[in-house]
Write a protein that holds these residues in place. Structure first.
Motif, PDB file in Angstrom:
ATOM      1  N   LEU A 235       5.764   3.070   3.327  1.00 55.21           N
ATOM      2  CA  LEU A 235       5.786   4.113   4.359  1.00 55.21           C
ATOM      3  C   LEU A 235       4.630   5.090   4.163  1.00 55.21           C
ATOM      4  CD1 LEU A 235       9.614   4.904   4.615  1.00 55.21           C
ATOM      5  CD2 LEU A 235       8.233   3.370   6.040  1.00 55.21           C
ATOM      6  N   ALA A 236       4.302   5.386   2.907  1.00 55.08           N
ATOM      7  CA  ALA A 236       3.158   6.260   2.638  1.00 55.08           C
ATOM      8  C   ALA A 236       1.862   5.608   3.109  1.00 55.08           C
ATOM      9  CB  ALA A 236       3.088   6.584   1.155  1.00 55.08           C
ATOM     10  N   VAL A 237       1.700   4.313   2.837  1.00 51.96           N
ATOM     11  CA  VAL A 237       0.497   3.594   3.277  1.00 51.96           C
ATOM     12  C   VAL A 237       0.388   3.622   4.798  1.00 51.96           C
ATOM     13  CG1 VAL A 237      -0.588   1.314   3.431  1.00 51.96           C
ATOM     14  CG2 VAL A 237       0.336   2.119   1.245  1.00 51.96           C
ATOM     15  N   MET A 238       1.493   3.368   5.499  1.00 52.16           N
ATOM     16  CA  MET A 238       1.442   3.319   6.963  1.00 52.16           C
ATOM     17  C   MET A 238       1.239   4.702   7.567  1.00 52.16           C
ATOM     18  SD  MET A 238       3.961   0.200   8.117  1.00 52.16           S
ATOM     19  CE  MET A 238       5.392   0.658   7.135  1.00 52.16           C
ATOM     20  N   ASN A 239       1.820   5.745   6.948  1.00 50.23           N
ATOM     21  CA  ASN A 239       1.537   7.105   7.408  1.00 50.23           C
ATOM     22  C   ASN A 239       0.057   7.422   7.267  1.00 50.23           C
ATOM     23  OD1 ASN A 239       3.489   9.189   8.406  1.00 50.23           O
ATOM     24  ND2 ASN A 239       4.761   8.333   6.783  1.00 50.23           N
ATOM     25  N   GLY A 240      -0.518   7.033   6.143  1.00 53.17           N
ATOM     26  CA  GLY A 240      -1.946   7.261   5.938  1.00 53.17           C
ATOM     27  C   GLY A 240      -2.790   6.516   6.950  1.00 53.17           C
ATOM     28  N   ARG A 241      -2.386   5.278   7.261  1.00 50.82           N
ATOM     29  CA  ARG A 241      -3.101   4.488   8.261  1.00 50.82           C
ATOM     30  C   ARG A 241      -3.057   5.172   9.626  1.00 50.82           C
ATOM     31  NH1 ARG A 241      -7.097   1.114   8.627  1.00 50.82           N
ATOM     32  NH2 ARG A 241      -7.656   2.546  10.316  1.00 50.82           N
ATOM     33  N   LEU A 242      -1.883   5.655  10.005  1.00 46.75           N
ATOM     34  CA  LEU A 242      -1.742   6.331  11.290  1.00 46.75           C
ATOM     35  C   LEU A 242      -2.567   7.616  11.309  1.00 46.75           C
ATOM     36  CD1 LEU A 242      -0.237   6.268  14.046  1.00 46.75           C
ATOM     37  CD2 LEU A 242       1.432   7.801  12.999  1.00 46.75           C
ATOM     38  N   SER A 243      -2.569   8.350  10.199  1.00 46.53           N
ATOM     39  CA  SER A 243      -3.350   9.579  10.129  1.00 46.53           C
ATOM     40  C   SER A 243      -4.832   9.302  10.337  1.00 46.53           C
ATOM     41  CB  SER A 243      -3.115  10.260   8.775  1.00 46.53           C
ATOM     42  OG  SER A 243      -3.825  11.478   8.694  1.00 46.53           O
ATOM     43  N   GLU A 244      -5.315   8.203   9.776  1.00 47.14           N
ATOM     44  CA  GLU A 244      -6.712   7.824   9.972  1.00 47.14           C
ATOM     45  C   GLU A 244      -6.981   7.434  11.424  1.00 47.14           C
ATOM     46  OE1 GLU A 244      -7.685   4.751   7.235  1.00 47.14           O
ATOM     47  OE2 GLU A 244      -7.203   5.947   5.462  1.00 47.14           O
ATOM     48  N   ASP A 245      -6.053   6.692  12.011  1.00 40.29           N
ATOM     49  CA  ASP A 245      -6.232   6.248  13.395  1.00 40.29           C
ATOM     50  C   ASP A 245      -6.272   7.424  14.361  1.00 40.29           C
ATOM     51  OD1 ASP A 245      -6.293   3.627  12.566  1.00 40.29           O
ATOM     52  OD2 ASP A 245      -4.219   3.183  13.150  1.00 40.29           O
ATOM     53  N   THR A 246      -5.360   8.386  14.173  1.00 37.71           N
ATOM     54  CA  THR A 246      -5.224   9.477  15.140  1.00 37.71           C
ATOM     55  C   THR A 246      -6.235  10.590  14.925  1.00 37.71           C
ATOM     56  OG1 THR A 246      -3.518  10.511  13.761  1.00 37.71           O
ATOM     57  CG2 THR A 246      -2.779   9.021  15.518  1.00 37.71           C
ATOM     58  N   ALA A 247      -6.832  10.673  13.728  1.00 35.59           N
ATOM     59  CA  ALA A 247      -7.804  11.737  13.474  1.00 35.59           C
ATOM     60  C   ALA A 247      -8.980  11.663  14.450  1.00 35.59           C
ATOM     61  CB  ALA A 247      -8.306  11.660  12.034  1.00 35.59           C
ATOM     62  N   GLY A 248      -9.323  10.455  14.851  1.00 43.13           N
ATOM     63  CA  GLY A 248     -10.452  10.297  15.758  1.00 43.13           C
ATOM     64  C   GLY A 248     -10.190  10.769  17.178  1.00 43.13           C
ATOM     65  N   TYR A 249      -8.943  11.065  17.497  1.00 44.14           N
ATOM     66  CA  TYR A 249      -8.616  11.481  18.858  1.00 44.14           C
ATOM     67  C   TYR A 249      -8.806  12.988  19.074  1.00 44.14           C
ATOM     68  CZ  TYR A 249      -6.266   6.910  18.892  1.00 44.14           C
ATOM     69  OH  TYR A 249      -5.976   5.567  18.797  1.00 44.14           O
ATOM     70  N   ILE A 250      -8.979  13.744  17.988  1.00 43.21           N
ATOM     71  CA  ILE A 250      -9.196  15.187  18.084  1.00 43.21           C
ATOM     72  C   ILE A 250     -10.530  15.515  17.415  1.00 43.21           C
ATOM     73  CG2 ILE A 250      -8.326  17.486  17.505  1.00 43.21           C
ATOM     74  CD1 ILE A 250      -5.544  16.335  17.355  1.00 43.21           C
ATOM     75  N   GLU A 251     -11.344  16.268  18.087  1.00 43.52           N
ATOM     76  CA  GLU A 251     -12.676  16.603  17.590  1.00 43.52           C
ATOM     77  C   GLU A 251     -12.600  17.315  16.224  1.00 43.52           C
ATOM     78  OE1 GLU A 251     -15.916  19.874  18.948  1.00 43.52           O
ATOM     79  OE2 GLU A 251     -15.282  18.474  20.523  1.00 43.52           O
ATOM     80  N   ASN A 252     -13.368  16.807  15.267  1.00 40.54           N
ATOM     81  CA  ASN A 252     -13.502  17.422  13.933  1.00 40.54           C
ATOM     82  C   ASN A 252     -12.159  17.528  13.199  1.00 40.54           C
ATOM     83  OD1 ASN A 252     -16.300  17.789  14.270  1.00 40.54           O
ATOM     84  ND2 ASN A 252     -15.952  19.729  15.341  1.00 40.54           N
ATOM     85  N   TRP A 253     -11.292  16.548  13.394  1.00 39.71           N
ATOM     86  CA  TRP A 253     -10.001  16.557  12.704  1.00 39.71           C
ATOM     87  C   TRP A 253     -10.020  15.547  11.569  1.00 39.71           C
ATOM     88  CZ3 TRP A 253      -6.345  20.046  12.839  1.00 39.71           C
ATOM     89  CH2 TRP A 253      -5.084  19.758  12.295  1.00 39.71           C
ATOM     90  N   GLU A 254      -9.488  15.946  10.411  1.00 40.94           N
ATOM     91  CA  GLU A 254      -9.516  15.097   9.221  1.00 40.94           C
ATOM     92  C   GLU A 254      -8.162  14.425   9.002  1.00 40.94           C
ATOM     93  OE1 GLU A 254     -12.349  18.380   6.916  1.00 40.94           O
ATOM     94  OE2 GLU A 254     -10.296  17.972   6.261  1.00 40.94           O
ATOM     95  N   PRO A 255      -8.138  13.171   8.554  1.00 45.08           N
ATOM     96  CA  PRO A 255      -6.860  12.534   8.216  1.00 45.08           C
ATOM     97  C   PRO A 255      -6.231  13.202   6.997  1.00 45.08           C
ATOM     98  CG  PRO A 255      -8.692  11.141   7.557  1.00 45.08           C
ATOM     99  CD  PRO A 255      -9.285  12.268   8.338  1.00 45.08           C
ATOM    100  N   ALA A 256      -4.899  13.154   6.927  1.00 43.52           N
ATOM    101  CA  ALA A 256      -4.165  13.761   5.814  1.00 43.52           C
ATOM    102  C   ALA A 256      -3.760  12.689   4.810  1.00 43.52           C
ATOM    103  CB  ALA A 256      -2.932  14.480   6.327  1.00 43.52           C
ATOM    104  N   PRO A 257      -3.735  13.015   3.523  1.00 44.28           N
ATOM    105  CA  PRO A 257      -3.289  12.050   2.515  1.00 44.28           C
ATOM    106  C   PRO A 257      -1.768  11.949   2.477  1.00 44.28           C
ATOM    107  CG  PRO A 257      -3.839  14.126   1.461  1.00 44.28           C
ATOM    108  CD  PRO A 257      -4.165  14.293   2.920  1.00 44.28           C
TER     109      PRO A 257
END
Length: 342
Positions: A200-222
């Motif tokens: 679940l941690a791996v998949m949350n991280g994957r989603l955070s990386e995917d969605t970070a690109g949808y908001i300008e200058n937003w960083e994925p969370a660990p």
């Protein structure tokens, strides 16, 4: 409007202040939200005691000359986006357009600067051409106070009472057949089994990386297993029941697709469909359809009073939008993200 003040609300606040805070949130909710669960008192108080991990939240009652006139919240990420402060602000409907919001926003900006934050963010609803009629005053307010739009998501809802269960069943069975013998569906209601936490941690991280690109200058969370447990604890404190459906890849033993929804126990009729993610190496097997249809089936079993499910997708996420529309989700409104340099 210098007589507007922010009164911070904590678990140690007197009951009358907490009651006033919930009351103004409820009043604002009545005109600002479309068919969503009310801000129930016990759920909100639980959130004060157990904030969502990965950030600091400050919650305020707005008062003018001693009268409760609105509410506000600042969310400050601590693991990524550490220059950002996320603002939510609401004024009692009958007192709007009197300068209360602007005065409160100036106080919130000052607090963010004092906390070392250099970028304020917020969001507001916008109407869709074929969606529900929507008051766009919140978006106009943000634009007038120097915010600019940096991203957006479309909210879609499904009414389970109108779903053709036979169609849903056919979609589920077809997805199951497409997935093949290497995959199996697992279901659970929180707390998650310990053996699933790492995945679940791996998949949350994957989603955070995917969605970070949808908001300008937003960083994925660990994410790690401790954070997953902390999220579960925070959800339980808010009286959320969270139901999960995932797909396990038999050869590796790992969960590789996952979806879950959260139901506020005090409400029971509304759910937020918060996450759907498929690990990239396992895409193309209809696993997204499999977990989403499986989740609807699981929700009917576990939440007999549940009627409405809402979800959000960035416009760029065409694949997931197609899945949601195939299941019967209908567009309701846009939530646009805004930013302002402080």
């Amino acid at each position: 409007m210098s007589n507007v003040e922010l009164v911070e609300i904590t678990t140690d606040s007197p009951a009358d202040l907490i009651d006033a805070w919930v009351a103004v949130r409820t009043a604002a909710h009545a005109v600002d939200e479309i068919n969503t669960a009310l801000p129930w008192r016990d759920s909100n108080v639980g959130g004060l005691a157990h904030p969502v991990p990965g950030g600091v939240a400050l919650v305020f009652l707005l008062r003018r000359d001693g009268e409760a006139v609105g509410h506000a919240r600042i969310g400050m990420p601590t693991q990524s986006n550490t220059t950002v402060g996320w603002i939510a602000l609401g004024v009692v409907p009958e007192l709007r357009r009197q300068g209360i919001g602007r005065a409160a926003l100036d106080l919130l900006f000052a607090r963010l600067r004092a906390e070392g934050r250099t970028r304020a963010m917020s969001d507001a609803a916008l109407a869709l051409p074929d969606g529900v009629q929507r008051d766009e005053a919140g978006a106009a307010f943000l634009a007038a106070t120097g915010f600019r739009q940096v991203g957006s998501e479309v909210r879609r809802d499904i009414d389970l009472s109108t779903v053709d269960v036979d169609v849903e069943t056919r979609l589920h069975e077809a997805a199951l057949a497409k997935a093949g013998e290497d995959y199996e569906v697992v279901r659970f209601t929180e707390p998650a089994p310990e053996e699933y936490l790492g995945d679940l941690a791996v998949m949350n991280g994957r989603l955070s990386e995917d969605t970070a690109g949808y908001i300008e200058n937003w960083e994925p969370a660990p994410f790690d297993t401790d954070k997953i447990i902390a999220y579960q604890d925070a959800a339980a404190a808010r009286l959320f029941r969270r139901h999960h459906v995932a797909v396990r890849h038999k050869p590796s033993g790992h969960l590789v697709a996952w979806s879950f929804l959260a139901v506020v126990a005090e409400d029971g009729r509304h759910a937020d469909h918060e996450i759907t993610v498929v690990i990239p190496e396992h895409r193309g097997h209809r696993l997204g359809v499999l977990v989403k249809t499986g989740l609807h089936r699981y929700a009917r079993e576990t939440e007999p009073n549940l009627r409405w499910i809402q979800t959000w997708n960035a416009a760029e996420n065409g694949h997931m939008i197609a899945i949601n529309e195939e299941l019967g989700f209908e567009p309701i409104e846009t939530y646009a993200e805004y930013a302002k340099d402080l």
